[in-house]
Design a protein around this motif. Sequence first.
Motif, short mmCIF file in Angstrom:
data_model
loop_
_atom_site.label_atom_id
_atom_site.label_comp_id
_atom_site.label_asym_id
_atom_site.label_seq_id
_atom_site.Cartn_x
_atom_site.Cartn_y
_atom_site.Cartn_z
N GLU A 1 -2.72 5.36 1.19
CA GLU A 1 -3.64 4.23 1.36
C GLU A 1 -3.57 3.68 2.78
N ASP B 1 -5.43 6.09 4.95
CA ASP B 1 -6.88 5.91 4.79
C ASP B 1 -7.37 4.73 5.61
N LEU C 1 0.83 -1.20 0.00
CA LEU C 1 0.00 0.00 0.00
C LEU C 1 0.87 1.25 0.00
#
Length: 176
Positions: free
Chosen positions: A100, A103, A96
């Motif tokens: 990401e 998030d 990732l």
Amino acid sequence: LFTDFKKFTTSGPAFLNNGENIAGLAYHLKTVHIEPIASMEGFDASRGDPIGDLLQGLSKSSCPVFAQSFEKKYSDHIESKVSTVGALHFRTAEVLSSPEIADKMNDILEDAQSYFDLLVARNEYVTKSGKTLSFNVGRLSEDDFVKAGCRCFNCGGPHRLDACPEAHVEARIKKN
């Protein structure tokens, strides 16, 4: 930033010294740690597993019901990274980006805050010592914030950081 975040991982929600108010903790972790680190592309494999670290920190809540929920999430997270083809080894298939990862961490904090709010609303956020948290769900009023002994991370005044009249000094905020 990483040093303070590691303090959370090892000591759990109590590291912020705000009575385990998960709403306040989530706000602090998002604005002081996750967003700045992600903006510097600081979440990478060399820093370990920040998602696992966040789940570990949440699993150290003094409320066993809350803690067990995040212990299970942490266990599931680790299990999702392990493959049992012949011998155990970590999968590296899912890589990732720093945003990401941020998030995912923010999603976990939203879940934690929702679960905390539910437990508090039902008077089920009970610590190991038997204390029940019963303050208003969500963000404390300014008066309750001050009564709880909370102070501005910037100037130490009796108000929230977002209400501070002084220019924000990031080094001081980080230190506090």
